[in-house]
Scaffold this active site. Structure first.
Site, PDB file in Angstrom:
ATOM      1  N   PRO A   1     -71.469  -1.016  66.093  1.00 46.31           N
ATOM      2  CA  PRO A   1     -72.857  -0.542  66.139  1.00 46.31           C
ATOM      3  C   PRO A   1     -72.974   0.965  65.907  1.00 46.31           C
ATOM      4  O   PRO A   1     -74.061   1.461  65.617  1.00 46.31           O
ATOM      5  CB  PRO A   1     -73.332  -0.904  67.553  1.00 46.31           C
TER       6      PRO A   1
ATOM      7  N   ARG B   1     -71.295 -10.441  45.993  1.00 49.72           N
ATOM      8  CA  ARG B   1     -72.400 -10.641  45.047  1.00 49.72           C
ATOM      9  C   ARG B   1     -72.411  -9.610  43.928  1.00 49.72           C
ATOM     10  O   ARG B   1     -72.986  -9.855  42.873  1.00 49.72           O
ATOM     11  CB  ARG B   1     -73.747 -10.573  45.781  1.00 49.72           C
TER      12      ARG B   1
ATOM     13  N   ASP C   1     -81.823  -8.051  41.219  1.00 48.19           N
ATOM     14  CA  ASP C   1     -82.088  -8.171  42.647  1.00 48.19           C
ATOM     15  C   ASP C   1     -82.882  -6.991  43.186  1.00 48.19           C
ATOM     16  O   ASP C   1     -82.754  -5.872  42.729  1.00 48.19           O
ATOM     17  CB  ASP C   1     -80.771  -8.231  43.443  1.00 48.19           C
TER      18      ASP C   1
ATOM     19  N   GLU D   1     -66.626  -4.286  74.848  1.00 50.01           N
ATOM     20  CA  GLU D   1     -67.375  -3.022  74.769  1.00 50.01           C
ATOM     21  C   GLU D   1     -66.955  -2.180  73.568  1.00 50.01           C
ATOM     22  O   GLU D   1     -67.595  -1.198  73.238  1.00 50.01           O
ATOM     23  CB  GLU D   1     -67.197  -2.207  76.055  1.00 50.01           C
TER      24      GLU D   1
HETATM   25  C1  9D3 Z   1     -73.384  -3.903  75.369  1.00 48.97           C
HETATM   26  C2  9D3 Z   1     -72.351  -2.940  74.912  1.00 48.97           C
HETATM   27  N1  9D3 Z   1     -72.965  -1.791  74.239  1.00 48.97           N
HETATM   28  C3  9D3 Z   1     -73.000  -0.674  75.174  1.00 48.97           C
HETATM   29  C4  9D3 Z   1     -74.002   0.340  74.830  1.00 48.97           C
HETATM   30  C5  9D3 Z   1     -72.193  -1.395  73.070  1.00 48.97           C
HETATM   31  C6  9D3 Z   1     -71.861  -2.501  72.177  1.00 48.97           C
HETATM   32  C7  9D3 Z   1     -70.541  -2.789  71.913  1.00 48.97           C
HETATM   33  C8  9D3 Z   1     -70.221  -3.834  71.053  1.00 48.97           C
HETATM   34  C9  9D3 Z   1     -72.858  -3.246  71.574  1.00 48.97           C
HETATM   35  C10 9D3 Z   1     -72.532  -4.301  70.712  1.00 48.97           C
HETATM   36  C11 9D3 Z   1     -71.219  -4.585  70.482  1.00 48.97           C
HETATM   37  C12 9D3 Z   1     -70.864  -5.696  69.561  1.00 48.97           C
HETATM   38  N2  9D3 Z   1     -71.415  -5.486  68.233  1.00 48.97           N
HETATM   39  C13 9D3 Z   1     -70.659  -5.189  67.190  1.00 48.97           C
HETATM   40  O1  9D3 Z   1     -69.454  -5.167  67.316  1.00 48.97           O
HETATM   41  C14 9D3 Z   1     -71.284  -4.862  65.915  1.00 48.97           C
HETATM   42  C15 9D3 Z   1     -72.660  -4.710  65.544  1.00 48.97           C
HETATM   43  C16 9D3 Z   1     -73.876  -4.862  66.273  1.00 48.97           C
HETATM   44  O2  9D3 Z   1     -73.915  -5.202  67.476  1.00 48.97           O
HETATM   45  N3  9D3 Z   1     -75.051  -4.610  65.622  1.00 48.97           N
HETATM   46  C17 9D3 Z   1     -75.097  -4.247  64.307  1.00 48.97           C
HETATM   47  N4  9D3 Z   1     -74.002  -4.090  63.591  1.00 48.97           N
HETATM   48  C18 9D3 Z   1     -72.800  -4.321  64.214  1.00 48.97           C
HETATM   49  S1  9D3 Z   1     -71.317  -4.162  63.477  1.00 48.97           S
HETATM   50  C19 9D3 Z   1     -70.472  -4.597  64.833  1.00 48.97           C
END
Ligand code: 9D3
Length: 258
Positions: A88, A153, A168, A115
């Site tokens: 994220p 793609r 696209d 996490e």
């Molecule tokens: C609840 C844990 N969060 C604490 C602030 C951090 C967190 C860690 C790991 C939130 C989500 C995740 C798991 N998500 C991913 O590994 C992830 C992801 C996403 O959640 N949203 C958009 N793109 C991606 S790419 C990997």
């Protein structure tokens, strides 16, 4: 193009990569997808992949050793291709990023869970961090599939038609025009007359104008980057007046409109 995907839930990839365009691209030798279970590189009795964070706090963190062992084992040393961590915290995936990755011969993709991963993975193994948007998922597996599909793609031959992804949305920077199929009248609702006219220049003009109108209505931010000709700009000014829309700053600048 070869994709190596590292995950603690390798089984979730199978049905999707055995479907539709990914399946066909694999069958045609355009891509190869290898899925690896990070747990296979653990060396302890319980096959531990995560541990509690130093400094305390909740949750678990993915241990570095199995991740390094997996990636370096498959790369046969230090990887010389991008090693992408799906997280994220990464750069939000776009068409342009997918295009850049599509020029690589090989991509390694790490899917986090819990996490997150031990920071030393980021610092010493990962070359790119990619997110698929600002919402919380449970791990990097769905994002990895999104990335693989977006990149595939764009590879020549993957869509099975010569125009490929050229037409696209996002390739030309505009949203797509409305599409219709038979019947020409359904519940009294008619297909726009331009489309059934057989007048090909009129059809092309109608589609271009619909793309511009929709982009102005739904994603005006995209107009700043789109390639627009003089007729496009004239049309945008006209509809902005008609519909009382504001034109994005970048378009106003091109016209010296305050
Ligand atoms: C609840 C844990 N969060 C604490 C602030 C951090 C967190 C860690 C790991 C939130 C989500 C995740 C798991 N998500 C991913 O590994 C992830 C992801 C996403 O959640 N949203 C958009 N793109 C991606 S790419 C990997």
């Amino acid at each position: 193009m070869r994709f190596d995907i590292f995950s603690l839930f390798p089984e979730v990839f199978t049905p999707y990569i055995n479907t539709s365009i990914l399946q066909r691209a694999r069958a045609n030798g355009i891509i190869a997808i290898n899925i690896y279970n990070i747990r296979d590189w653990t060396t302890d009795k319980h096959h531990t992949t995560d541990d509690t964070p130093f400094g305390g706090g909740g949750g678990m963190v993915m241990k570095p050793e199995p991740i390094f062992a997996a990636v370096e084992g498959i790369a046969d040393g230090k990887p010389d291709c991008p090693v992408i961590l799906m997280t994220p915290q990464g750069r939000p995936l776009t068409h342009v990023i997918a295009e850049q990755f599509s020029r690589q011969e090989r991509l390694m993709i790490l899917c986090g869970r819990y996490e997150g991963v031990d920071e030393r993975v980021r610092e010493h193994l990962v070359s790119d961090e990619i997110s698929i948007g600002d919402y919380v998922l449970s791990g990097g597996e769905l994002p990895a599939l999104v990335l693989v599909e977006a990149v595939t793609r764009l590879l020549p031959g993957a869509l099975g038609d010569p125009d490929g992804a050229f037409d696209d949305s996002f390739a030309n920077g505009l949203l797509e025009y409305p599409q219709y199929t038979r019947p020409p009248e359904f519940r009294g609702w008619n297909v726009p007359e331009e489309l059934v006219s057989g007048n090909h220049p009129a059809i092309a003009r109608w589609r271009r104008q619909q793309s511009l109108l929709r982009t102005l209505q739904k994603r005006p931010d995209l107009l700043e980057m789109a390639e627009l000709n003089q007729a496009d700009i004239q049309y945008l000014v006209k509809i902005a007046e008609e519909h009382a829309f504001c034109l994005p700053e970048a378009i106003r600048k091109r016209l010296d409109i305050p």
